[in-house]
Motif scaffolding. Structure first.
Motif, PDB file in Angstrom:
ATOM      1  N   ASN A   1      32.280  42.392  33.924  1.00 11.56           N
ATOM      2  CA  ASN A   1      33.622  42.206  33.386  1.00 11.56           C
ATOM      3  C   ASN A   1      33.800  40.750  32.953  1.00 11.56           C
TER       4      ASN A   1
ATOM      5  N   ALA B   1      36.921  38.195  30.986  1.00 14.25           N
ATOM      6  CA  ALA B   1      38.246  38.111  30.366  1.00 14.25           C
ATOM      7  C   ALA B   1      38.779  36.686  30.461  1.00 14.25           C
ATOM      8  N   PRO B   2      39.613  36.290  29.479  1.00 10.50           N
ATOM      9  CA  PRO B   2      40.229  34.957  29.509  1.00 10.50           C
ATOM     10  C   PRO B   2      41.568  34.959  30.254  1.00 10.50           C
ATOM     11  N   TYR B   3      41.796  33.878  30.977  1.00 15.14           N
ATOM     12  CA  TYR B   3      43.051  33.689  31.723  1.00 15.14           C
ATOM     13  C   TYR B   3      43.555  32.266  31.486  1.00 15.14           C
ATOM     14  N   SER B   4      44.751  32.140  30.922  1.00 20.05           N
ATOM     15  CA  SER B   4      45.267  30.790  30.672  1.00 20.05           C
ATOM     16  C   SER B   4      46.170  30.300  31.801  1.00 20.05           C
ATOM     17  N   PHE B   5      46.552  31.186  32.694  1.00 21.65           N
ATOM     18  CA  PHE B   5      47.139  30.691  33.939  1.00 21.65           C
ATOM     19  C   PHE B   5      45.952  30.323  34.812  1.00 21.65           C
TER      20      PHE B   5
ATOM     21  N   SER C   1      45.457  33.164  37.571  1.00 25.54           N
ATOM     22  CA  SER C   1      46.501  34.071  38.003  1.00 25.54           C
ATOM     23  C   SER C   1      46.627  35.221  37.013  1.00 25.54           C
ATOM     24  N   SER C   2      46.684  36.417  37.559  1.00 27.54           N
ATOM     25  CA  SER C   2      46.724  37.630  36.757  1.00 27.54           C
ATOM     26  C   SER C   2      48.135  38.196  36.753  1.00 27.54           C
ATOM     27  N   THR C   3      48.654  38.456  35.572  1.00 28.28           N
ATOM     28  CA  THR C   3      49.973  39.088  35.445  1.00 28.28           C
ATOM     29  C   THR C   3      49.774  40.591  35.601  1.00 28.28           C
TER      30      THR C   3
ATOM     31  N   LYS D   1      45.053  42.986  37.261  1.00 27.38           N
ATOM     32  CA  LYS D   1      44.028  43.322  36.273  1.00 27.38           C
ATOM     33  C   LYS D   1      42.645  43.277  36.928  1.00 27.38           C
ATOM     34  N   ASP D   2      41.630  43.718  36.171  1.00 30.76           N
ATOM     35  CA  ASP D   2      40.296  43.863  36.760  1.00 30.76           C
ATOM     36  C   ASP D   2      39.716  42.550  37.282  1.00 30.76           C
ATOM     37  N   SER D   3      39.885  41.453  36.543  1.00 29.57           N
ATOM     38  CA  SER D   3      39.228  40.202  36.964  1.00 29.57           C
ATOM     39  C   SER D   3      39.674  39.790  38.357  1.00 29.57           C
TER      40      SER D   3
ATOM     41  N   SER E   1      39.362  39.583  25.490  1.00 26.41           N
ATOM     42  CA  SER E   1      40.673  39.871  26.073  1.00 26.41           C
ATOM     43  C   SER E   1      41.098  41.308  25.797  1.00 26.41           C
TER      44      SER E   1
ATOM     45  N   ARG F   1      44.945  26.999  25.604  1.00 30.00           N
ATOM     46  CA  ARG F   1      46.023  27.896  25.171  1.00 30.00           C
ATOM     47  C   ARG F   1      47.306  27.112  25.020  1.00 30.00           C
TER      48      ARG F   1
ATOM     49  N   TYR G   1      46.603  27.933  19.803  1.00 32.46           N
ATOM     50  CA  TYR G   1      45.572  27.289  20.623  1.00 32.46           C
ATOM     51  C   TYR G   1      45.483  25.812  20.257  1.00 32.46           C
TER      52      TYR G   1
HETATM   53  C1  LIG Z   1      43.512  33.062  25.640  1.00 28.76           C
HETATM   54  C2  LIG Z   1      44.026  34.173  26.524  1.00 28.76           C
HETATM   55  C3  LIG Z   1      44.586  33.865  27.742  1.00 28.76           C
HETATM   56  C4  LIG Z   1      45.048  34.880  28.586  1.00 28.76           C
HETATM   57  N1  LIG Z   1      45.620  34.529  29.783  1.00 28.76           N
HETATM   58  C5  LIG Z   1      46.037  35.493  30.631  1.00 28.76           C
HETATM   59  C6  LIG Z   1      46.611  35.142  31.892  1.00 28.76           C
HETATM   60  O1  LIG Z   1      46.737  33.964  32.237  1.00 28.76           O
HETATM   61  N2  LIG Z   1      47.011  36.141  32.711  1.00 28.76           N
HETATM   62  C7  LIG Z   1      46.863  37.453  32.369  1.00 28.76           C
HETATM   63  O2  LIG Z   1      47.239  38.325  33.163  1.00 28.76           O
HETATM   64  N3  LIG Z   1      46.312  37.824  31.173  1.00 28.76           N
HETATM   65  C8  LIG Z   1      45.892  36.875  30.309  1.00 28.76           C
HETATM   66  N4  LIG Z   1      45.333  37.220  29.110  1.00 28.76           N
HETATM   67  C9  LIG Z   1      45.131  38.638  28.805  1.00 28.76           C
HETATM   68  C10 LIG Z   1      43.851  39.169  29.481  1.00 28.76           C
HETATM   69  O3  LIG Z   1      42.704  38.456  29.034  1.00 28.76           O
HETATM   70  C11 LIG Z   1      43.688  40.664  29.135  1.00 28.76           C
HETATM   71  O4  LIG Z   1      44.765  41.396  29.687  1.00 28.76           O
HETATM   72  C12 LIG Z   1      42.362  41.239  29.609  1.00 28.76           C
HETATM   73  O5  LIG Z   1      42.200  42.548  29.088  1.00 28.76           O
HETATM   74  C13 LIG Z   1      42.261  41.298  31.130  1.00 28.76           C
HETATM   75  O6  LIG Z   1      40.980  41.810  31.422  1.00 28.76           O
HETATM   76  P1  LIG Z   1      40.550  42.321  32.856  1.00 28.76           P
HETATM   77  O7  LIG Z   1      41.447  43.513  33.208  1.00 28.76           O
HETATM   78  O8  LIG Z   1      39.119  42.730  32.659  1.00 28.76           O
HETATM   79  O9  LIG Z   1      40.711  41.191  33.819  1.00 28.76           O
HETATM   80  C14 LIG Z   1      44.924  36.236  28.211  1.00 28.76           C
HETATM   81  C15 LIG Z   1      44.358  36.549  26.950  1.00 28.76           C
HETATM   82  C16 LIG Z   1      43.934  35.522  26.108  1.00 28.76           C
HETATM   83  C17 LIG Z   1      43.343  35.842  24.754  1.00 28.76           C
END
Ligand SMILES: Cc1cc2nc3c(=O)[nH]c(=O)nc-3n(C[C@H](O)[C@H](O)[C@H](O)COP(=O)(O)O)c2cc1C
Length: 202
Positions: free
Chosen positions: A41, A43-47, A61-63, A66-68, A95, A183, A190
């Motif tokens: 898996n 994915a990007p997270y900006s928190f 931090s995941s809103t 989510k999987d990560s 993402s 971000r 960006y």
């Molecule tokens: C640049 C960028 C930053 C992101 N930051 C966040 C974040 O901080 N928190 C969050 O919940 N999702 C964020 N997302 C959305 C997740 O990357 C997206 O929901 C992703 O599908 C989560 O994948 P996962 O379920 O495999 O973790 C961001 C997307 C992008 C493009």
């Protein structure tokens, strides 16, 4: 000076929530994890940020769960990959919400390289990566004590990868040459770090 409480902003003046435009730019946690069935898996997270120095710690931090965050908490491990200008499109591709079992590595055309100390692989093309073991995983609460449905994962960095092409002769990592992306406020915004300025502490 405009003032508002977050639940009561003037939506005529500010139709889109300015919060993420104010706390900007935010470094991006490009997080690789492994799911319970061994699925890769990414994915990007900006928190996301560095939250401790010695030992080094980073957190994202995941809103919603989510999987990560779920996978990192489940296995106790994740890897941070540095998103840079050359990898911006691939980072964005990762993402996308794919069905479990379909890896974002393949979807984004990225190769995985084995990590040294943890099971989740790193992004082979990323110029820096941090291997982490989870030390905190908490669901954030509101000031009323209610669950916020936001999940903070903090990992201690136990392994560091740096592409030697970005280490200067005097032994520094050349951040401007790496061109990390970050971000900013709204969906499409960006920043890229291409130059630094110097200032010494008093
Ligand atoms: C640049 C960028 C930053 C992101 N930051 C966040 C974040 O901080 N928190 C969050 O919940 N999702 C964020 N997302 C959305 C997740 O990357 C997206 O929901 C992703 O599908 C989560 O994948 P996962 O379920 O495999 O973790 C961001 C997307 C992008 C493009």
């Amino acid at each position: 000076m405009v003032f508002y409480e977050p639940h009561a902003r003037d939506r005529a003046l500010l139709p889109h929530d300015p919060f993420k435009a104010i706390v900007a730019p935010r470094p991006i946690g490009w997080v690789s994890t492994i799911g319970p069935d061994g699925e890769l898996n990414l994915a990007p997270y900006s928190f996301f940020n560095a939250v401790g120095e010695d030992p080094p710690m980073i957190g994202f931090s995941s809103t919603g769960a989510k999987d990560s965050a779920t996978f990192a908490a489940g296995t106790g491990e994740f890897v941070w990959n540095m998103p840079t200008w050359d990898l911006r499109e691939a980072m964005n591709q990762t993402s996308k919400a794919l069905p479990r079992g379909q890896s974002e590595f393949g979807f984004a055309g990225l190769e995985a390289a084995p990590s040294r100390l943890v099971a989740p692989p790193r992004v082979a093309a990323a110029h820096c990566a941090l291997e982490c073991r989870v030390v905190h995983q908490v669901e954030l609460k509101t000031i009323d004590g209610a669950p916020a449905d936001q999940y903070l994962v903090v990992g201690q960095v136990i392994g560091v990868h740096i592409d030697e092409a970005y280490i200067t002769d005097d032994g520094r990592v050349d951040t401007a040459a790496l061109k990390p992306i970050a971000r900013c406020g709204y969906r499409e915004e960006y920043a890229v770090v291409e130059s630094l300025f110097a200032m010494w502490r008093p």
